[in-house]
Write a protein that holds these residues in place. Structure first.
Motif, PDB file in Angstrom:
ATOM      1  N   GLN A   7      -1.427 -18.472   8.744  1.00 52.44           N
ATOM      2  CA  GLN A   7      -2.049 -17.187   8.497  1.00 52.44           C
ATOM      3  C   GLN A   7      -1.861 -16.350   9.750  1.00 52.44           C
ATOM      4  O   GLN A   7      -2.100 -16.819  10.858  1.00 52.44           O
ATOM      5  CB  GLN A   7      -3.546 -17.333   8.197  1.00 52.44           C
ATOM      6  N   LYS A 160       1.482 -12.729   5.158  1.00 56.38           N
ATOM      7  CA  LYS A 160       0.186 -12.996   5.763  1.00 56.38           C
ATOM      8  C   LYS A 160      -0.230 -14.454   5.601  1.00 56.38           C
ATOM      9  O   LYS A 160      -0.989 -14.981   6.389  1.00 56.38           O
ATOM     10  CB  LYS A 160      -0.898 -12.091   5.156  1.00 56.38           C
ATOM     11  N   THR A 172       1.536 -14.994   0.326  1.00 57.15           N
ATOM     12  CA  THR A 172       0.905 -13.684   0.205  1.00 57.15           C
ATOM     13  C   THR A 172       1.703 -12.688   1.040  1.00 57.15           C
ATOM     14  O   THR A 172       1.899 -12.901   2.239  1.00 57.15           O
ATOM     15  CB  THR A 172      -0.549 -13.712   0.693  1.00 57.15           C
ATOM     16  N   ILE A 174       1.931  -8.721   2.180  1.00 61.62           N
ATOM     17  CA  ILE A 174       1.199  -7.455   2.214  1.00 61.62           C
ATOM     18  C   ILE A 174       2.136  -6.349   2.711  1.00 61.62           C
ATOM     19  O   ILE A 174       3.163  -6.603   3.332  1.00 61.62           O
ATOM     20  CB  ILE A 174      -0.081  -7.545   3.078  1.00 61.62           C
ATOM     21  N   TYR A 193       0.715 -11.695  -4.414  1.00 58.89           N
ATOM     22  CA  TYR A 193       0.561 -13.146  -4.257  1.00 58.89           C
ATOM     23  C   TYR A 193       1.537 -13.827  -5.210  1.00 58.89           C
ATOM     24  O   TYR A 193       1.635 -13.461  -6.394  1.00 58.89           O
ATOM     25  CB  TYR A 193      -0.869 -13.557  -4.593  1.00 58.89           C
ATOM     26  N   TRP A 211      -5.913  -8.045   1.000  1.00 61.19           N
ATOM     27  CA  TRP A 211      -6.091  -8.837   2.216  1.00 61.19           C
ATOM     28  C   TRP A 211      -7.079  -8.116   3.109  1.00 61.19           C
ATOM     29  O   TRP A 211      -6.842  -6.982   3.525  1.00 61.19           O
ATOM     30  CB  TRP A 211      -4.754  -9.020   2.924  1.00 61.19           C
ATOM     31  N   GLN A 218      -8.636 -13.226   1.342  1.00 64.12           N
ATOM     32  CA  GLN A 218      -7.803 -12.531   0.384  1.00 64.12           C
ATOM     33  C   GLN A 218      -8.404 -12.668  -1.009  1.00 64.12           C
ATOM     34  O   GLN A 218      -9.039 -13.665  -1.341  1.00 64.12           O
ATOM     35  CB  GLN A 218      -6.362 -13.027   0.416  1.00 64.12           C
ATOM     36  N   ARG A 340     -10.831 -19.271   2.069  1.00 61.11           N
ATOM     37  CA  ARG A 340      -9.980 -19.108   3.251  1.00 61.11           C
ATOM     38  C   ARG A 340      -9.823 -20.414   4.027  1.00 61.11           C
ATOM     39  O   ARG A 340      -8.769 -20.693   4.607  1.00 61.11           O
ATOM     40  CB  ARG A 340     -10.607 -18.042   4.155  1.00 61.11           C
TER      41      ARG A 340
END
Length: 361
Positions: A7, A160, A172, A174, A193, A211, A218, A340
């Protein structure tokens, strides 16, 4: 570059989609994935020891009964392939774990030779490793194929979160220019996603996503209604009856082998899901206005409705107390914060729970 579970907190440090595709290409070169169509009754199942006395490297192996069946002297079964073989033969794992090795081998070999459809598709890597044992009706869809199809439409995006494992690939993406303020000091970014399994654990899924920049949470899109995206693409509702279907925020694909149709379907899905993320922003802002007098009771009901665990509830409550907003915004964030800290499918399912709650706003 390791994508096992990463992440990125800062967009300018996040890898690009092109870099992920390059990493997938490197993996393909190293592991040389192939597909072997065959019949199970051409093999003998060996649980732990080959006829020459050497040990198998996986859960067991398939040894050809005659020369020329395959160029491989034996096919070692990884965990998923082994479990899929047992399921195919309707040989329960509890029974398998209780019986002696020789009796298991005897039973499985009898079933292989005498029961049901014996055609099989073996998804191979590293020369003789079977990572999946599927029916021949299964249409393989590799992560590299998927991401190369997606790349033209999300090439300017930043990654991300990326999670790769033997069973499921998730990413993911963004778009940095989409930052939107939800409230003072709280900014979200819109994106896409994507989820896939090369070994039959999950269909290809594309969804809109938000996000939350300040906490790395997210929210994967969800909406009620129906939709249709052409041949090889489907929408699926939830089995618990809470959803009748899902709109463009959540699209699943069946790979039919028609590349042009698939490319067109992916383009349509990405465009629809990206637009749907605008709706998520509106719902997120609205959630600030929806008061929740007893957030703990609301979270308890969410846990019960979704068959979650007491430990899930405790973690949600702890996360709520970190940001104790007595509204739906606070409730949804408590769920996404819990997600998360999870990995793989567990993380994904909790994110979907959060999106379903947001859809009630």
């Amino acid at each position: 570059m390791n994508y096992q579970h990463r992440q990125e907190t800062q967009t300018d440090k996040a890898p690009t989609v092109k870099q992920v595709v390059q990493e997938l290409r490197r993996w393909d070169r190293e592991h040389k994935p192939t597909d072997l169509g065959t019949r199970l009754n051409l093999f003998q199942y060996i649980q732990n020891v080959y006829p020459d006395g050497s040990m198998t490297g996986g859960r067991g192996a398939l040894v050809p009964l005659a020369k020329g069946v395959t160029r491989l002297p034996q096919i070692e079964l990884r965990d998923t392939a082994h479990d899929q073989m047992l399921a195919r033969l309707q040989y329960g794992k509890p029974l398998y774990s209780r019986l002696p090795e020789k009796l298991n081998a005897l039973n499985i070999n009898w079933l292989i030779q005498n029961e049901g459809d014996r055609s099989a598709l073996l998804r191979m890597v590293d020369k003789n490793q079977a990572r999946a044992l599927m029916t021949t009706a299964y249409q393989p869809f590799d992560n590299l194929d998927l991401m190369e199809a997606v790349l033209p439409y999300v090439g300017n995006g930043k990654v991300k979160m990326a999670y790769t494992a033997e069973d499921v690939f998730q990413i993911t993406i963004i778009f940095p220019k989409t930052k939107t303020k939800i409230k003072t000091g709280d900014v979200v970014e819109r994106g896409i996603y994507i989820r896939n399994s090369e070994i039959g654990k999950s269909s290809v899924t594309i969804a809109g996503v938000l996000w939350r920049a300040n906490c790395l949470n997210q929210l994967i899109g969800h909406s009620y209604g129906g939709g249709n995206y052409g041949d090889g693409i489907e929408n699926k509702g939830f089995k618990n009856g809470r959803a009748r279907g899902e709109e463009s925020s959540f699209v699943r694909f069946r790979h039919t082998g028609d590349t042009d149709r698939l490319q067109s379907g992916i383009q349509s899905a990405i465009e629809s899901c990206y637009l749907e993320s605008t709706k998520l922003i509106s719902q997120f802002k609205q959630s600030l206005k929806v008061a929740v007098d007893d957030p703990a009771s609301r979270l308890q009901k969410i846990v019960e409705d979704n068959d979650l665990t007491p430990d899930d509830f405790r973690q949600m409550l702890d996360n709520f107390m970190t940001e104790p907003d007595k509204n739906m915004f606070g409730v949804v964030n408590a769920i996404t914060a819990t997600a998360r800290d999870r990995d793989g499918d567990d993380q994904y399912q909790l994110q979907r729970v959060a999106s379903r709650e947001l859809a009630t706003v």
